[in-house]
Write an enzyme that holds these catalytic residues in place. Structure first.
Site, PDB file in Angstrom:
ATOM      1  N   GLN A 237       0.828  -1.202   0.000  1.00 48.91           N
ATOM      2  CA  GLN A 237       0.000   0.000   0.000  1.00 48.91           C
ATOM      3  C   GLN A 237       0.866   1.259   0.000  1.00 48.91           C
ATOM      4  O   GLN A 237       0.558   2.240  -0.677  1.00 48.91           O
ATOM      5  CB  GLN A 237      -0.925   0.007   1.218  1.00 48.91           C
ATOM      6  CG  GLN A 237      -1.620   1.329   1.495  1.00 48.91           C
ATOM      7  CD  GLN A 237      -2.544   1.773   0.387  1.00 48.91           C
ATOM      8  OE1 GLN A 237      -3.049   0.953  -0.384  1.00 48.91           O
ATOM      9  NE2 GLN A 237      -2.776   3.085   0.288  1.00 48.91           N
ATOM     10  N   GLU A 238       1.960   1.200   0.742  1.00 49.29           N
ATOM     11  CA  GLU A 238       2.810   2.388   0.873  1.00 49.29           C
ATOM     12  C   GLU A 238       3.625   2.674  -0.385  1.00 49.29           C
ATOM     13  O   GLU A 238       3.729   3.824  -0.812  1.00 49.29           O
ATOM     14  CB  GLU A 238       3.757   2.211   2.073  1.00 49.29           C
ATOM     15  CG  GLU A 238       3.076   2.199   3.431  1.00 49.29           C
ATOM     16  CD  GLU A 238       2.546   3.561   3.848  1.00 49.29           C
ATOM     17  OE1 GLU A 238       2.808   4.550   3.137  1.00 49.29           O
ATOM     18  OE2 GLU A 238       1.853   3.624   4.880  1.00 49.29           O
TER      19      GLU A 238
END
Length: 374
Positions: A237-238
């Protein structure tokens, strides 16, 4: 990490679901049960409801699946699981969850008295064959389940339709439906978070990048007592597992640590994947610790929300939820508030998108690793 600074609790309402594909015998039996005098519930023989309340434990058996539950290294979660756990909370009893390899085995456990009800997506024909009664888990709102990609065959199967345990369960489900909580829980577990294109990109990235960092995720997760799949999902996600990623605000590295957070976690080089994973894991563990009083999986969702928007901002939201008479320790109550106010506050929308996507990535990584072992 791009940040800036347990369960439903509704009183049972004895409402019947709308006519649906489930047994008409069940609906008739429930109606009869609702009009029994209260002393009938306490007369012999002892009902299943009496046993649950007496032992202060609700035992549920389920079959793993995308609509029922996911079994991760460190915790169980899923739409069906969360709903069953919430029902136990509503009864003010402990929640004991068992797993079965298939629907037939789960239904047999209910028939033998080894579980109070079964959480499955079994076909009605199989449930009837086992002489059990199925309760529609959506209270007739199968459109909502379908909208979020959840199985319309999702049900709770009971041994006896006339037992108060079935009537209170039906009332609990319908009460949640009426208050909109059921749809919000379904929205959080939306199976359509990733469209076809996003899935293709995800599996392409995972197949190429995850093997490179898998050992580091596993080693670091073990050190901090985390589920490595979850840690990898946060990383995806990051940065899409790209250690060279840089945000417009200068956040960088595989886990996208700010300079301040990296310094606090002892990370000297944010671009170093191993250090970044270590720093991200350590910080996430700190977030989890703040919510130790909350049962999993809600604890995990709160920690992720804090990881994204900062614990201070999240606690302000939880205080607001409490003032409104809701449970600040219930993720679905907090999620409901964030969702309802997301248009007015973009940070709320960013937070629920962040947590929901990580939940989806987590489940897909887990499934991918399971397939790899076959």
């Amino acid at each position: 990490m791009r940040h800036n600074s347990g369960g439903l609790s509704l009183k049972p309402a004895f409402a019947l679901s709308k006519p649906n594909r489930f047994s008409s015998t069940f609906r008739i039996a429930l109606l009869s049960t609702l009009f029994l005098p209260l002393h009938s519930f306490s007369s012999s023989p002892v009902t299943q409801y009496d046993k649950v309340v007496g032992k202060k434990t609700l035992t549920v058996v389920g079959v793993e699946g995308s609509s029922t539950f996911f079994k991760e290294d460190q915790f169980l979660h899923g739409f069906g699981y969360d709903l069953a756990r919430a029902y136990a909370n509503d009864l003010n009893v402990n929640f004991k969850f068992k797993t079965a390899s298939n629907s037939a085995a789960a239904l047999d456990m209910v028939k033998k008295g080894q579980a109070d009800f079964a959480l499955t997506t079994a076909e009605p024909a199989l449930i009837e064959k086992k002489s059990l009664i199925a309760m529609d888990i959506s209270c007739g709102d199968q459109k909502t389940l379908s909208q979020y990609g959840l199985s319309t065959h999702l049900s709770w199967s009971f041994k006896d339709a006339t037992d108060p345990i079935a009537a209170t369960a039906n009332g609990f489900i319908c009460s949640n439906k009426q208050q909109g909580t059921l749809s919000k829980l379904a929205a959080f577990y939306d199976r359509n978070v990733m469209n076809k294109t996003a899935q293709q990109v995800f599996y392409r990235d995972i197949s190429k990048r995850l093997p490179v960092y898998k050992a580091s995720f596993q080693k670091t997760a073990k050190k901090h007592q985390l589920d490595w799949h979850l840690l990898a999902a946060i990383g995806y996600q990051e940065s899409y597992l790209n250690p060279a990623s840089v945000s417009p605000t200068g956040v960088t590295g595989l886990m996208m640590l700010t300079q301040g957070t990296a310094r606090e976690m002892g990370v000297e080089d944010r671009r170093d994947p191993t250090q970044s994973i270590q720093g991200g894991a350590q910080y996430f563990r700190l977030m989890l610790t703040q919510y130790n009083h909350i049962a999993k999986p809600d604890q995990v969702w709160f920690a992720l929300a804090a990881y994204n928007m900062g614990p201070g901002a999240l606690n302000k939201v939880r205080n607001t939820v409490k003032r409104k008479g809701k449970n600040p320790d219930s993720w679905v109550d907090v999620y409901q508030y964030l969702s309802a106010n997301s248009k007015a506050n973009p940070r709320y929308k960013q937070c629920i998108t962040y947590v929901t996507r990580i939940r989806a990535y987590l489940e897909n990584i887990k499934q991918d690793q399971q397939l790899a072992r076959l």
